[in-house]
Design a protein around this motif. Structure first.
Motif, PDB file in Angstrom:
ATOM      1  N   GLU A 274       1.965  -4.324   5.929  1.00  0.00           N
ATOM      2  CA  GLU A 274       1.701  -3.911   4.548  1.00  0.00           C
ATOM      3  C   GLU A 274       1.711  -5.110   3.603  1.00  0.00           C
ATOM      4  O   GLU A 274       0.905  -5.193   2.671  1.00  0.00           O
ATOM      5  CB  GLU A 274       2.741  -2.878   4.101  1.00  0.00           C
ATOM      6  N   ARG A 275       2.626  -6.012   3.851  1.00  0.00           N
ATOM      7  CA  ARG A 275       2.656  -7.215   3.027  1.00  0.00           C
ATOM      8  C   ARG A 275       1.345  -7.988   3.151  1.00  0.00           C
ATOM      9  O   ARG A 275       0.788  -8.469   2.172  1.00  0.00           O
ATOM     10  CB  ARG A 275       3.810  -8.126   3.447  1.00  0.00           C
ATOM     11  N   HIS A 276       0.907  -8.067   4.374  1.00  0.00           N
ATOM     12  CA  HIS A 276      -0.345  -8.761   4.621  1.00  0.00           C
ATOM     13  C   HIS A 276      -1.485  -8.069   3.884  1.00  0.00           C
ATOM     14  O   HIS A 276      -2.272  -8.707   3.175  1.00  0.00           O
ATOM     15  CB  HIS A 276      -0.621  -8.779   6.131  1.00  0.00           C
ATOM     16  N   ALA A 277      -1.538  -6.751   4.020  1.00  0.00           N
ATOM     17  CA  ALA A 277      -2.588  -5.995   3.330  1.00  0.00           C
ATOM     18  C   ALA A 277      -2.490  -6.206   1.824  1.00  0.00           C
ATOM     19  O   ALA A 277      -3.512  -6.356   1.131  1.00  0.00           O
ATOM     20  CB  ALA A 277      -2.469  -4.513   3.674  1.00  0.00           C
ATOM     21  N   ALA A 278      -1.288  -6.241   1.324  1.00  0.00           N
ATOM     22  CA  ALA A 278      -1.099  -6.415  -0.113  1.00  0.00           C
ATOM     23  C   ALA A 278      -1.620  -7.773  -0.571  1.00  0.00           C
ATOM     24  O   ALA A 278      -2.342  -7.878  -1.570  1.00  0.00           O
ATOM     25  CB  ALA A 278       0.386  -6.267  -0.456  1.00  0.00           C
TER      26      ALA A 278
ATOM     27  N   LEU B 162      -3.814  -9.720   0.897  1.00  0.00           N
ATOM     28  CA  LEU B 162      -5.270  -9.784   0.997  1.00  0.00           C
ATOM     29  C   LEU B 162      -5.918  -8.984  -0.121  1.00  0.00           C
ATOM     30  O   LEU B 162      -6.972  -9.355  -0.633  1.00  0.00           O
ATOM     31  CB  LEU B 162      -5.727  -9.265   2.362  1.00  0.00           C
ATOM     32  N   ALA B 163      -5.287  -7.889  -0.490  1.00  0.00           N
ATOM     33  CA  ALA B 163      -5.842  -7.080  -1.574  1.00  0.00           C
ATOM     34  C   ALA B 163      -5.833  -7.872  -2.883  1.00  0.00           C
ATOM     35  O   ALA B 163      -6.811  -7.871  -3.633  1.00  0.00           O
ATOM     36  CB  ALA B 163      -5.050  -5.786  -1.720  1.00  0.00           C
ATOM     37  N   VAL B 164      -4.729  -8.539  -3.140  1.00  0.00           N
ATOM     38  CA  VAL B 164      -4.656  -9.360  -4.350  1.00  0.00           C
ATOM     39  C   VAL B 164      -5.703 -10.471  -4.283  1.00  0.00           C
ATOM     40  O   VAL B 164      -6.440 -10.716  -5.249  1.00  0.00           O
ATOM     41  CB  VAL B 164      -3.250  -9.956  -4.517  1.00  0.00           C
TER      42      VAL B 164
ATOM     43  N   VAL C  61      -4.296  -2.792  -8.064  1.00  0.00           N
ATOM     44  CA  VAL C  61      -3.712  -3.231  -6.795  1.00  0.00           C
ATOM     45  C   VAL C  61      -2.198  -3.337  -6.907  1.00  0.00           C
ATOM     46  O   VAL C  61      -1.456  -2.829  -6.048  1.00  0.00           O
ATOM     47  CB  VAL C  61      -4.316  -4.578  -6.359  1.00  0.00           C
TER      48      VAL C  61
ATOM     49  N   ILE D 187       0.626  -1.256  -4.886  1.00  0.00           N
ATOM     50  CA  ILE D 187       1.690  -1.871  -4.094  1.00  0.00           C
ATOM     51  C   ILE D 187       3.046  -1.353  -4.565  1.00  0.00           C
ATOM     52  O   ILE D 187       3.908  -0.999  -3.756  1.00  0.00           O
ATOM     53  CB  ILE D 187       1.633  -3.408  -4.205  1.00  0.00           C
TER      54      ILE D 187
END
Lengths: 253, 253
Positions: free
Chosen positions: B156-160, B162-164, B231, B235
């Motif tokens: 999830e951190r990774h997804a977050a 990348l989303a940012v 985003v 999060i």
DNA sequence: TGATGACTGTGTATCTGGTACACTGTTACG
DNA sequence: CGTAACAGTGTACCAGATACACAGTCATCA
């Protein structure tokens, strides 16, 4: 002159092509070629071997014409690419009713992702700010209208759509299979190679190592805890906020 | 061979360059050039005139050397660009303490955006999936560690992050000033030209017309109702969810 | 200390790819 | 039926990447 990959003085010419339907010539021999056929051939080539494989020569070759014949129908390569984008994008999809904005946006995103998966080169080709054709703007319009029943104001709707689009692009970059000719990276391969790089340096990159080890490439895009999930949740929050107070912008339908 | 703009068989060579510190040669004349100087010259050129202006010839010219001399220090153009990216990105920033993950992530995003604004070409150059150097991965690590005190799991951190990142890229595309040589579009200009296109067709694009009219190009990035705001809110929601249940992944620090 | 081989910068040549331009043939309109 | 507008072709040119061979330099070793 050599290629000007991101030149955009041509944008003007592209726009003319994209928005104007030019009528058939009244004199001269009937054309054996058309820009539609050229664009189709170029797209087929790009789908198969990537955008770098698309040269005027190779497109012409596929069609059985000379390189220069293409220039009778398309002003230049930049314009060809612009036409390819429009054709690849195509008519915007029909979405769920805007009362269910979230599933409508999810559909929109899924359709967009599908387009990028069918035409991986489109991700690169659309990577710069440029004027768009009717189809592409139609997609934007469709995305925006997915939010038309929400209390978001127009600027917020725009921001929301662009945010979803940005996520789709990000997802696409990891999930695309690069065409045979160009040994581009798959997401899996990127992950594997990067982990290999980090293996020796795990202490310098503890969080990243953990992240790559845990990476779930399988998750379907709008899963909670995914990038798209974050964006949609964020939009939902704003919708709830706005809904609680006075509706902003135009009244809901 | 002609340019292979997104070739990536060279990624292997680039990686070797980016991660290995090669020791000085023990024989031969002392080099008058170095890849550091080449990269610096190339970056200066790209900053001033855009990535398309960066040719081996023009870089060499700036340095007062011949084109071919560059190849003694850099394997090829693809690798040069990889080095340019690393150098332009540079050391990752120091962020707020991870207890305030939101402001830390906002800082991270702002720094990233600053980099793109100082080096507009970097947006294009980093547009494809490719192996990264230590600085670039360092930025990722830093972004992830902004979330290290949250109950999000590593994926999830990774997804977050990348989303940012995706949002920053999206913002950058609109807010960058294209260099003199290439008449790339400003966000303002894009807006104006697109509105001009739509003016005749406002009925077909009602939502889009409204959106472009309302567009607030002035809003600072993490404003509520902006893409980055969505985003971050998304999060935050996940953080709250996770925090309410049992903390996932490693325990919070 | 001088031979030597590794290494540096250079000049030339080749290849790919985009496109300008002039030519030939075609066809609808006057 | 002449002719101008238009289609496809062939040739030429230019930009840009880079392979390759050469000449000069210098640390090392015999």
């Amino acid at each position: 002159m050599a290629e000007k990959p991101s030149g955009s003085r041509d944008d003007a010419r592209s726009v003319a092509l994209l928005w104007n339907t030019r009528e058939r010539a009244r004199r001269g021999p009937r054309p054996a070629l058309s820009w539609e056929r050229i664009v189709a051939a170029a797209i087929a080539l790009a789908d198969a071997e990537g955008l770098e494989a698309v040269s005027m020569e190779r497109v012409a070759e596929r069609l059985g014409f000379t390189t220069m014949s293409l220039y009778r129908h398309v002003p230049g390569k930049a314009e060809l690419v612009a036409l390819m984008i429009e054709a690849a994008i195509g008519e915007p999809p029909a979405l769920a009713a805007p009362e269910r904005w979230r599933s409508a946006l999810e559909e929109w995103a899924a359709n967009l992702l599908g387009t990028f998966q069918r035409h991986p080169w489109a991700l690169t080709a659309t990577g710069r700010l440029r004027l768009m054709g009717p189809y592409e703007l139609g997609w934007l319009e469709t995305g925006l209208s997915a939010l038309s029943a929400t209390p978001l104001d127009p600027a917020e709707r725009h921001a929301a759509c662009l945010a979803v689009l940005a996520q789709v692009r990000s997802i696409a970059q990891f999930s695309l299979a690069p065409p045979k000719g160009s040994p581009g990276l798959t997401g899996e391969r990127w992950n594997a190679e990067t982990r290999a790089l980090l293996r020796v340096r795990a202490e310098r990159f503890p969080e990243l190592t953990a992240a790559l080890d845990a990476l779930r490439l399988r998750d379907r895009p709008p899963a909670p805890g995914s990038g798209l999930g974050f964006v949609l949740d964020g939009i939902a929050r704003r919708v709830a906020q706005r809904g609680a107070r006075a509706p902003a912008g135009r009244p809901r339908r």
